[in-house]
Enzyme design. Structure first.
Site, short mmCIF file in Angstrom:
data_model
loop_
_atom_site.label_atom_id
_atom_site.label_comp_id
_atom_site.label_asym_id
_atom_site.label_seq_id
_atom_site.Cartn_x
_atom_site.Cartn_y
_atom_site.Cartn_z
N GLY A 12 18.68 18.51 -25.34
CA GLY A 12 17.75 19.45 -25.91
C GLY A 12 18.23 20.88 -25.84
O GLY A 12 17.77 21.72 -26.60
N VAL A 62 27.74 19.59 -25.90
CA VAL A 62 28.85 19.87 -24.99
C VAL A 62 30.14 19.37 -25.61
O VAL A 62 30.20 18.27 -26.14
CB VAL A 62 28.61 19.17 -23.63
CG1 VAL A 62 29.72 19.54 -22.64
CG2 VAL A 62 27.26 19.55 -23.06
N ASP A 93 15.43 19.30 -14.37
CA ASP A 93 15.81 18.27 -15.33
C ASP A 93 16.76 17.25 -14.69
O ASP A 93 17.85 16.99 -15.20
CB ASP A 93 16.44 18.93 -16.56
CG ASP A 93 16.55 17.97 -17.75
OD1 ASP A 93 15.92 16.91 -17.70
OD2 ASP A 93 17.29 18.29 -18.69
#
Ligand SMILES: *[C@@H]1O[C@H](CO)[C@@H](O)[C@H](O)[C@H]1NC(C)=O
Ligand SMILES: *[C@@H]1O[C@H](CO)[C@@H](O)[C@H](O)[C@H]1NC(C)=O
Ligand SMILES: *[C@@H]1O[C@H](CO)[C@@H](O)[C@H](O)[C@H]1NC(C)=O
Ligand SMILES: *[C@@H]1O[C@H](CO)[C@@H](O)[C@H](O)[C@H]1NC(C)=O
Ligand SMILES: *[C@@H]1O[C@H](CO)[C@@H](O)[C@H](O)[C@H]1NC(C)=O
Ligand SMILES: *[C@@H]1O[C@H](CO)[C@@H](O)[C@H](O)[C@H]1NC(C)=O
Ligand SMILES: *[C@@H]1O[C@H](CO)[C@@H](O)[C@H](O)[C@H]1NC(C)=O
Ligand SMILES: *[C@@H]1O[C@H](CO)[C@@H](O)[C@H](O)[C@H]1NC(C)=O
Ligand SMILES: *[C@@H]1O[C@H](CO)[C@@H](O)[C@H](O)[C@H]1NC(C)=O
Ligand SMILES: *[C@@H]1O[C@H](CO)[C@@H](O)[C@H](O)[C@H]1NC(C)=O
Length: 788
Positions: free
Chosen positions: A474, A478, A588
Site C-alpha cells: 500500500g 520496491v 504494520d
C-alpha cells in the site's frame, strides 16, 4: 595399553583409571602439586558450571586442554591452553604443577608443550583451581588471595563475564581476543579484537594484527555505550563497565541475571559475536555480530576469490580458479584463497612476452580491497596476473589460459593481453581510470548524517530504470538495485506521502539512526519534489511469507528456524519500542514485513513509515489487502494506538509460525477455519499442542517450545491491551528466562469463531472491503502519530 584385545588387560586399565580418577576427584575443582590430569579426567568448578579437561573439536584427531560449560549439552570450549600444540594421545599426556610451580602440559615423550610461564615459586604449595565463572587460577596455596596466574587474563577466543580485555598503559600493548583458525582448529586465526592502543577507549578488530576493519567507536561513559554500537541500548543481559587504573585500562562485564549463559566470541568468520544459550532449543543463539556484513571482514575470502552476501558459501573462486585447500574451504576457512585451474602459458615459459594462448576474462561488478592487489602480484610478471594498478571498483579483467574459455570462432577477438609490455599497462590503467571516473560522476550520492542522499537519476540507473520489482504494498513498490560500491539495495518508491520536505527529511534521518541486527538498515533516501524514495540493504532471502506459506513441495521452514525468526523479530520490535531514542510503533507487522538475510536471520522492514507517511497511513493500512488479519482491535475501535498494537500483530503472526498457513482459510467445504481459536482452545483446555503444528514438519518440534509460542501468541492477542505482554517480555519468554502462564481465551477469538460476519474482517480472500472499516481511522492515525 597397546594390547586392548585382552579383556583382562582392559579391565585392569579401567580399574587403574577408576582408581586414578577417584584420587583426583577428592579435590574436584583443584589440581595440587602431587596430582595430574590425564585421559578423560576432568575437574569441575564448585558451582558445577565449568569443566576443565581434554577435548577434541569437531572431527579433529587433536586433543587440547580446555574449559567448557558443564551443563550445556553442546560441548562449547571457552578457553584453550595448548592452542597451537595439540596432543594426539591423552592417556600419556599430563596436565600438572611442575617443579618450578607452573601449570604445564606434558606430552607422551615428557616434553613440556605448554606452560603458564610464570617465574618460579614454591611448587609444593601451588594449586590450580577452576573457579566459578570458568576462571582457572594458579595460587600459592589454597588460601592465598592474589593469583599467580589466571586464565581470564589470557583469554583465547571467548570473552567471558568477569573477564577483561585490557590495554597495558606502560607498554601500549593490548590483550587480544583471537579467533580460531576454523571450527576444528583452535590455533590463532587471522582475526583479533582488542582495545585500540591509541588509547581512545574503542575496541577494534584487525586482520593479521595489522589491518583494522571494524571499530566500536569510543566509549561514552554517560550513556554507557560505544558510539558506533547503538544497539547496546537493547541490553538486558550485559552490564558493561570501564575501568582505568594506574597500569592498565579495561572493560569488563557482568550478567544482570546469573541464570543467563552468554558470551562474546571472536568468531573465525572475522565477526565478533554475542551468543546466549537457549536451553529450550538447546542451541546458541546469535544476538549480535559485527561487522554487520560478512563481506566487510577484511580478506575473509583469500586471493582470487570473491565475497558475496547472497547465498552460501560466502566465498567463491573467480572463474578459472579452484580452492587452494578444499579441506579448509569445507570448514568455512577461506583465507587460503584459490589457485589457477590451468597454468598460464607465460608461467610455463617465462621468456614468452606475448601470450597468444592466454585471454582476459571480464568479471564485472567486482570491488577490490586496497591491499588485496599485493597478493595478486605474486612472483610472476605483471602480464601474467599483476593487476596492482586496478584499484577502482570496476570491471576486473582476469587473465586465464585460453583453454578455460569455451571454444569460439572469434579467436582473435578482444585479446587485450596480447599487447606487449608497457603499452598494455598504460592502456589498462587509462581504461580503468576512465571507467572509474565515469562511474563516480554518474552515481556518487551525497552523505547526509548517517544516510546517503541520492538523486533520482542515481536511483534510476542503480535500479536499471526500476526494472526489477521485488514487491509492492500500500505504501509503494520496491525495486532491486546496485550501488557503485556494488552493494545491493532495495529501493522503495513511496506513494501517498503527506509530509512536507523538511518533516520528511527529519523523519528519514530519525529512521536512519535506528540500527539493530534485527532491523533492516536504511541506507539512504531520495527526495526530489513529490518523488520520495527510501534505499535499504537488500535481503537475499526475501520476505517471510514466501518461506512460511510455500504451497509447492519445497522444504518447509524447520521449527528451529521459525523459533529463531520469532525471537529475532521480537528483539527488533523491542528495540523499536523500548530502546531507540525516538520510540517507534511499527503499525504494520506481518510476514511480508519480516525480511530474511542470507542465513535466514530475520530483519523487520518498513518501521517508521507511519510517521513518514502521515495522515494517509492509517487509511491505507486499514484498507490494504493482506494487512487486516494482523490489525489490533484498537485500529477499528478508534482508541489510541500504542506499542501494544504491534504486540497484537506479532501474536497473530506467531500463530502462523505454528501452522505454516494463514490464520484464516476456507476449507474444502467453504467453511472458514480460524486457526488462533483452535490454538486458544488447545492451550486452555490442555489439548494436544502437537496437533496444531504445521503437518509438513511431521511433529518435529519440541513440545515445550511449541506450547510456549502458542501461549505467548494468545497473550499477545488479548482484547485489552494492558493484558498483552510488552515485546521485551515476549523476548524473555521466548528465551526461556521468563515463565508464561496459561492465557485466557481472548473474547474476540471466541466471537470470531462463532460469528462468521466478523470473520470477514480477517479473511484475506473477501473481495468487498470490510464494511466495518470505521470512519474515524484518521483519528486513530493522529493518535498513532502522537504516540510514536
Ligand atoms: C597431596 O598433597 C596434599 C598437600 O600437598 C596432601 O594433603 C595430600 O595428602 C597428598 N595426597 C597424596 C595422595 O599424596
Ligand atoms: C612431544 O612433543 C615433542 C615436541 O613437540 C615431539 O617431538 C614429540 O613427538 C611429542 N611426543 C608425542 C608422544 O607426541
Ligand atoms: C612460554 O615462554 C616460552 C619462551 O619464552 C614461549 O615460547 C611460550 O610460547 C610461552 N608459553 C605461553 C603459554 O605463553
Ligand atoms: C602509548 O601511547 C600514547 C598515546 O598514543 C603515547 O603518548 C605514549 O607515549 C605511548 N607509550 C609507549 C610506551 O609507547
Ligand atoms: C601476517 O603477518 C605476518 C607478519 O606480520 C606475515 O608473515 C604473514 O604472512 C601474514 N599472514 C598473511 C596470511 O598474510
Ligand atoms: C583512535 O585514535 C586513532 C589514532 O589517533 C585514530 O586513528 C582513530 O580514528 C581513533 N578512533 C576513534 C574511534 O576515534
Ligand atoms: C553494573 O556493574 C557495576 C560495576 O561493576 C555495578 O556497580 C552495578 O551495580 C551493576 N549494575 C547492576 C544493575 O547489576
Ligand atoms: C603498576 O606497575 C608498577 C611497576 O610495575 C607497580 O609498582 C605498581 O604496583 C602497579 N600498580 C598496580 C595498581 O598494579
Ligand atoms: C543466582 O543468584 C542468586 C542470589 O545471589 C542465588 O540464590 C542463586 O542460586 C543463583 N543462581 C545460579 C544459577 O547461580
Ligand atoms: C569437501 O566437501 C565436499 C562436499 O561435501 C566433499 O565432496 C569433499 O570430499 C570435501 N573435501 C575435503 C578435502 O574434505
Amino acid at each position: 595399553m597397546e594390547n586392548m584385545k585382552n579383556p583382562w588387560l582392559k579391565l585392569s586399565v579401567l580399574v587403574f583409571i577408576w582408581f586414578f580418577k577417584s584420587q583426583i576427584s577428592f579435590g574436584a575443582d583443584t589440581i595440587t602439586a602431587n596430582q595430574s590430569l590425564s585421559g578423560d579426567q576432568t575437574i569441575v568448578s564448585s558451582d558445577g558450571n565449568f569443566v576443565l579437561g581434554f577435548f577434541t573439536p569437531g572431527n579433529s584427531f587433536n586433543y587440547y586442554i580446555g574449559i567448557w560449560y558443564a551443563k550445556i549439552s553442546m560441548q562449547t570450549p571457552v578457553w584453550v591452553a595448548n592452542r597451537e600444540t595439540p596432543v594426539r594421545d591423552i592417556h600419556s599426556s599430563e596436565l600438572k604443577i611442575s617443579d618450578d610451580g607452573n601449570l604445564v602440559l606434558i606430552n607422551g615423550s615428557q616434553v613440556e608443550i605448554w606452560s603458564t610461564n610464570i617465574s618460579s615459586t614454591n611448587s609444593r604449595s601451588v594449586v590450580a583451581v577452576l573457579e566459578d565463572g570458568g576462571n582457572l587460577v594458579l595460587r600459592d596455596g589454597p588460601s592465598s588471595s592474589a593469583p599467580l596466574w589466571q586464565s581470564l587474563d589470557h583469554p583465547t577466543h571467548t570473552w567471558l563475564p568477569g573477564g577483561k580485555l585490557s590495554l597495558n598503559k606502560r607498554t601500549n600493548r593490548s590483550q587480544l581476543l583471537t579467533s580460531w583458525k576454523n571450527s576444528e582448529d583452535p590455533a590463532p586465526g587471522l582475526f583479533s579484537l582488542e582495545l585500540d592502543p591509541a588509547g581512545n577507549n574503542s575496541y577494534i578488530i584487525r586482520w593479521n594484527q595489522t589491518r583494522q576493519y571494524w571499530s566500536s567507536g569510543p566509549w561514552d561513559e554517560q550513556s554507557r555505550l560505544f558510539r558506533d554500537v547503538p544497539e547496546m541500548r537493547l541490553n538486558y543481559i550485559y552490564n558493561f563497565s570501564f575501568h582505568s587504573e594506574e597500569n592498565e585500562s579495561y572493560f569488563t562485564y557482568s550478567l544482570y541475571r546469573n541464570e543467563t549463559t552468554s558470551r562474546f566470541v571472536m568468531h573465525y568468520s572475522g565477526q565478533i559475536q554475542q551468543l546466549s544459550w537457549l536451553e529450550s532449543s538447546r542451541q546458541w543463539n546469535l544476538f549480535w555480530s559485527m561487522p554487520r556484513q560478512q563481506c566487510q571482514v577484511y580478506a575473509f575470502c583469500g586471493a582470487f576469490s570473491s565475497c558475496n552476501e547472497i547465498g552460501l558459501p560466502f566465498c567463491r573462486c573467480l572463474r578459472g580458479f579452484h580452492p587452494k585447500s578444499e579441506a579448509n574451504w569445507n570448514l568455512s576457512d577461506f583465507s587460503d584463497g584459490c589457485e589457477r585451474t590451468t597454468r598460464l602459458q607465460c608461467e610455463e615459459d617465462p621468456n614468452l612476452v606475448t601470450g597468444r594462448t592466454n585471454k582476459f576474462l571480464e568479471s564485472p561488478n567486482v570491488k577490490l580491497p586496497e591491499l588485496m592487489a599485493v597478493e595478486f602480484g605474486g612472483q610472476n610478471s605483471w602480464i601474467c596476473n599483476n593487476i596492482r594498478q586496478i584499484l577502482a571498483m570496476a570491471e576486473l579483467y582476469i587473465r586465464l589460459a585460453a583453454s578455460e574459455f569455451p571454444s569460439s570462432s572469434n579467436n582473435n577477438g578482444i585479446i587485450i593481453g596480447a599487447v606487449a609490455g608497457g603499452v598494455g599497462l598504460v592502456l589498462c590503467v587509462v581504461i580503468f581510470a576512465i571507467l572509474r571516473w565515469m562511474r563516480r560522476i554518474m552515481m556518487n550520492p551525497k552523505v547526509e548524517g548517517s544516510l546517503l542522499a541520492f538523486g533520482y537519476r542515481n536511483l534510476q540507473s542503480a535500479t536499471k530504470n526500476f526494472s526489477e520489482k521485488l514487491g509492492g504494498g500500500g505504501f509503494g513498490s520496491v525495486f532491486k538495485g546496485t550501488l557503485p560500491d556494488l552493494s545491493i539495495i532495495a529501493v522503495k518508491q513511496l506513494e501517498n506521502i503527506g509530509q512536507g520536505e523538511k518533516q520528511f527529511r527529519s523523519e528519514v534521518s530519525t529512521i536512519g539512526t535506528v540500527q539493530h541486527v534485527n532491523l533492516v538498515r536504511l541506507r539512504g533516501f531520495c527526495s526530489e519534489g513529490t518523488r520520495k524514495l527510501l534505499v535499504y540493504d537488500y535481503m537475499p532471502n526475501g520476505s517471510l511469507d514466501a518461506h512460511l506459506f510455500l504451497e509447492d513441495k519445497s522444504e518447509p521452514l524447520a521449527w528451529k528456524t521459525r523459533y529463531q525468526i520469532a525471537l529475532g523479530t521480537a528483539r527488533g520490535l523491542t528495540y523499536l519500542h523500548e530502546k531507540c531514542r525516538d520510540y517507534i510503533i511499527h503499525c504494520d507487522i506481518k510476514p511480508e514485513n519480516i525480511l530474511l538475510d542470507a542465513e535466514l536471520y530475520p530483519k523487520v522492514a518498513d518501521f517508521g513509515l507511519a510517521k513518514l507517511i502521515g495522515r494517509e497511513f492509517s487509511r491505507v493500512l486499514t484498507t490494504m489487502r493482506g494487512t487486516r488479519g494482523y490489525l489490533a482491535p484498537e485500529w477499528i475501535s478508534g482508541v489510541a494506538i500504542t506499542a501494544k498494537a504491534d504486540v497484537y500483530s506479532y501474536g497473530m503472526m506467531l500463530f502462523e509460525f505454528v501452522s505454516g498457513r494463514r490464520n484464516s482459510e476456507q476449507n474444502e467445504e467453504g467453511k472458514v477455519r480460524f486457526f488462533p481459536t483452535s490454538v486458544a482452545r488447545a492451550i486452555t483446555q490442555d489439548g494436544d499442542v502437537l496437533s496444531l503444528l504445521d503437518p509438513r514438519l511431521n511433529g518435529d518440534a519440541p513440545v515445550d517450545e511449541l506450547s510456549r509460542i502458542c501461549k505467548v501468541a494468545c497473550w499477545c492477542v488479548q482484547d485489552d491491551e494492558t493484558h498483552r505482554p510488552s515485546m521485551g517480555q515476549v523476548v524473555q519468554i521466548l528465551e526461556g528466562v521468563l515463565e508464561v502462564n496459561v492465557p485466557p481465551v481472548p473474547r474476540s477469538l471466541q466471537v470470531l469463531a462463532d460469528n462468521s460476519e466478523h470473520i470477514i474482517f480477517f479473511t484475506e480472500s473477501s473481495s468487498s472491503p470490510s464494511s466495518q472499516t470505521p470512519s474515524n481511522t484518521s483519528n486513530a492515525s493522529s493518535q498513532a502519530k502522537s504516540n510514536t
